[in-house]
Design a protein around this motif. Structure first.
Motif, mmCIF file in Angstrom:
data_model
loop_
_atom_site.group_PDB
_atom_site.id
_atom_site.type_symbol
_atom_site.label_atom_id
_atom_site.label_comp_id
_atom_site.label_asym_id
_atom_site.label_seq_id
_atom_site.Cartn_x
_atom_site.Cartn_y
_atom_site.Cartn_z
ATOM 1 N N GLY A 121 0.837 -1.196 0.000
ATOM 2 C CA GLY A 121 0.000 0.000 0.000
ATOM 3 C C GLY A 121 0.871 1.246 0.000
ATOM 4 N N LEU A 122 0.526 2.209 -0.847
ATOM 5 C CA LEU A 122 1.248 3.479 -0.909
ATOM 6 C C LEU A 122 0.239 4.606 -0.822
ATOM 7 N N LEU A 147 3.173 -1.148 3.983
ATOM 8 C CA LEU A 147 2.476 0.120 3.792
ATOM 9 C C LEU A 147 3.491 1.243 3.878
ATOM 10 N N VAL A 148 3.429 2.157 2.918
ATOM 11 C CA VAL A 148 4.259 3.358 2.943
ATOM 12 C C VAL A 148 3.332 4.560 2.939
ATOM 13 N N ILE A 149 3.580 5.483 3.867
ATOM 14 C CA ILE A 149 2.750 6.681 4.020
ATOM 15 C C ILE A 149 3.612 7.913 3.817
ATOM 16 N N MET A 150 3.170 8.820 2.946
ATOM 17 C CA MET A 150 3.762 10.143 2.918
ATOM 18 C C MET A 150 2.889 11.033 3.789
ATOM 19 N N PRO A 269 6.828 11.232 -5.080
ATOM 20 C CA PRO A 269 7.650 10.265 -5.812
ATOM 21 C C PRO A 269 8.726 9.625 -4.953
ATOM 22 N N PHE A 270 9.210 10.356 -3.945
ATOM 23 C CA PHE A 270 10.160 9.727 -3.029
ATOM 24 C C PHE A 270 9.487 8.577 -2.284
ATOM 25 N N ALA A 271 8.261 8.792 -1.808
ATOM 26 C CA ALA A 271 7.545 7.717 -1.121
ATOM 27 C C ALA A 271 7.310 6.539 -2.055
ATOM 28 N N ALA A 272 7.033 6.821 -3.327
ATOM 29 C CA ALA A 272 6.852 5.735 -4.293
ATOM 30 C C ALA A 272 8.136 4.929 -4.454
ATOM 31 N N ALA A 273 9.268 5.632 -4.500
ATOM 32 C CA ALA A 273 10.554 4.936 -4.630
ATOM 33 C C ALA A 273 10.820 4.063 -3.408
ATOM 34 N N VAL A 274 10.478 4.549 -2.222
ATOM 35 C CA VAL A 274 10.675 3.778 -0.998
ATOM 36 C C VAL A 274 9.740 2.565 -0.971
ATOM 37 N N ALA A 275 8.527 2.725 -1.489
ATOM 38 C CA ALA A 275 7.593 1.600 -1.520
ATOM 39 C C ALA A 275 8.164 0.428 -2.324
ATOM 40 N N LEU A 276 8.866 0.755 -3.404
ATOM 41 C CA LEU A 276 9.464 -0.298 -4.221
ATOM 42 C C LEU A 276 10.788 -0.782 -3.665
ATOM 43 N N ASP A 277 11.534 0.121 -3.017
ATOM 44 C CA ASP A 277 12.868 -0.226 -2.523
ATOM 45 C C ASP A 277 13.107 0.435 -1.170
ATOM 46 N N PRO A 278 12.684 -0.193 -0.081
ATOM 47 C CA PRO A 278 12.885 0.402 1.240
ATOM 48 C C PRO A 278 14.346 0.685 1.570
ATOM 49 N N VAL A 324 20.329 12.545 -4.143
ATOM 50 C CA VAL A 324 20.940 12.420 -5.472
ATOM 51 C C VAL A 324 20.623 11.048 -6.069
ATOM 52 N N ARG A 325 20.758 10.018 -5.267
ATOM 53 C CA ARG A 325 20.452 8.666 -5.732
ATOM 54 C C ARG A 325 18.991 8.566 -6.150
ATOM 55 N N PHE A 326 18.092 9.170 -5.368
ATOM 56 C CA PHE A 326 16.682 9.135 -5.719
ATOM 57 C C PHE A 326 16.438 9.826 -7.055
ATOM 58 N N PHE A 327 16.957 11.047 -7.228
ATOM 59 C CA PHE A 327 16.694 11.776 -8.464
ATOM 60 C C PHE A 327 17.305 11.073 -9.669
#
Length: 355
Positions: A121-122, A147-150, A269-278, A324-327
């Motif tokens: 869940g995101l 579950l990831v929450i922003m 989008p940062f939360a989306a990236a964390v949802a896929l790769d904590p 930087v890694r995220f972007f």
């Protein structure tokens, strides 16, 4: 392995980038999209989601309409931040796809029951739909894989009141329902919380838009600036880049108007990236509760880091990352996806101003 995502959004400029990030990610499959009232009303959120799906030539993905109002208070929206339709200056095509016949809360319940232990869940908007789903299915915290929450602000100023973050502020009662429900979840089911403490360090700037356009092979390569008038529009050849440029430029203008610089915080989008790769995030467990009574602090997220309350942790709060890694990852994924969707664009045009 592809991860199946339930995306709950109030689209939203940065929500739009979160949606595109997931669509562009080979390790993601969106099982359903819940349209949440927040940045704009739920009906407009659903239209935005459908329009982005069509623009991105996505497969058929269910888009469900969420509750029109928070659990106990009137809805407050923020068109001043995200534009009159939630997507800044972008003028998205009118979608022909249809909204689901079931509600967002019912979609949550049906999906987790059908796929126990499989779904991530995101939530990048207010938590109204998830709270309503929890009322019907109290075992939802155990049925989700993650579950990831922003949302929230802990050791950081708020962006709505001095102590509150927007998503929690819109529906604090729903946030309390969610965090209370996860108090009984196993440690490996604790939600990962991406709060302002971290997401306001995820600063998108005009150079990131240039890199996106270059990666997508779009032309001309445009640069945006505070001198651009509101009526200026991108003429980028790639439709994804064109609409993103117009959407994000509004967000730049908003932040610049509050003396934050000509930039945009990419919370979602940062939360989306964390949802896929904590592993993109460093986290710290804490017990989170929501203040509902304070005259000055209502909707504040309070974290007990030291166990003073004597209650087990119900969240893993993100305390560190590498922007930087995220972007780099976001630009690579969305840029490559935009190029694949709309190929044949020349590369290497000089940088030009908006027209």
């Amino acid at each position: 392995m592809r991860q199946r995502i339930i995306l709950d959004v109030d689209t939203g400029v940065d929500d739009s980038l979160a949606l595109l990030y997931l669509l562009a990610s080979p390790d993601a499959e969106i099982a359903g999209i819940a349209s949440t009232a927040g940045n704009v009303p739920a009906a407009q959120v659903a239209i935005n989601n459908l329009a982005w799906l069509e623009l991105a030539r996505a497969p058929e993905i269910e888009v469900a309409l969420g509750a029109a109002d928070p659990l106990e208070i009137p809805l407050r929206t923020t068109e001043d931040t995200h534009g009159p339709h939630g997507v800044g200056y972008a003028e998205l095509p009118t979608p022909i796809r249809r909204i689901s016949t079931r509600s967002a809360a019912q979609m949550w319940v049906d999906l987790v029951r059908r796929h126990p232990g499989e779904l991530v869940g995101l939530c990048t908007g207010p938590l109204t739909n998830l709270a309503l789903a929890l009322r019907e299915e109290p075992d939802l915290p155990r049925l989700l894989r993650r579950l990831v929450i922003m949302g929230g602000a802990f050791n950081h100023p708020g962006n709505t009141t001095p102590t509150t973050e927007w998503n929690i502020h819109v529906d604090p009662e729903a946030a309390k329902v969610v965090f209370d429900a996860f108090s009984f979840a196993p440690p490996d089911r604790r939600p990962i919380v991406c709060a302002l403490d971290i997401t306001e360090s995820i600063e998108m700037r005009p150079t990131h838009l240039i890199r996106l356009a270059e990666r997508a092979g779009s032309h001309p390569i445009e640069t945006v600036s505070p001198a651009d008038p509101p009526e200026a529009r991108s003429v980028a050849s790639n439709p994804i880049i064109r609409h993103l440029t117009d959407a994000v430029r509004f967000y730049f203008d908003f932040h610049d108007g509050y003396d934050l610089g000509y930039l945009a915080h990419m919370h979602d989008p940062f939360a989306a990236a964390v949802a896929l790769d904590p592993a993109l995030a460093r986290t710290r467990p804490a017990t989170v509760d929501i203040e509902l009574e304070g005259a000055l602090t209502r909707a504040t997220t309070v974290a007990d880091w030291a166990g003073i309350w004597g209650r087990p942790p119900n969240a893993d709060i993100v305390v560190g990352t590498d922007p930087v890694r995220f972007f780099d990852r976001m630009i690579a994924r969305i840029g490559d996806h935009a190029r694949a969707l709309y190929p044949g664009q020349p590369v290497g045009d000089p940088v030009t101003r908006l027209r």
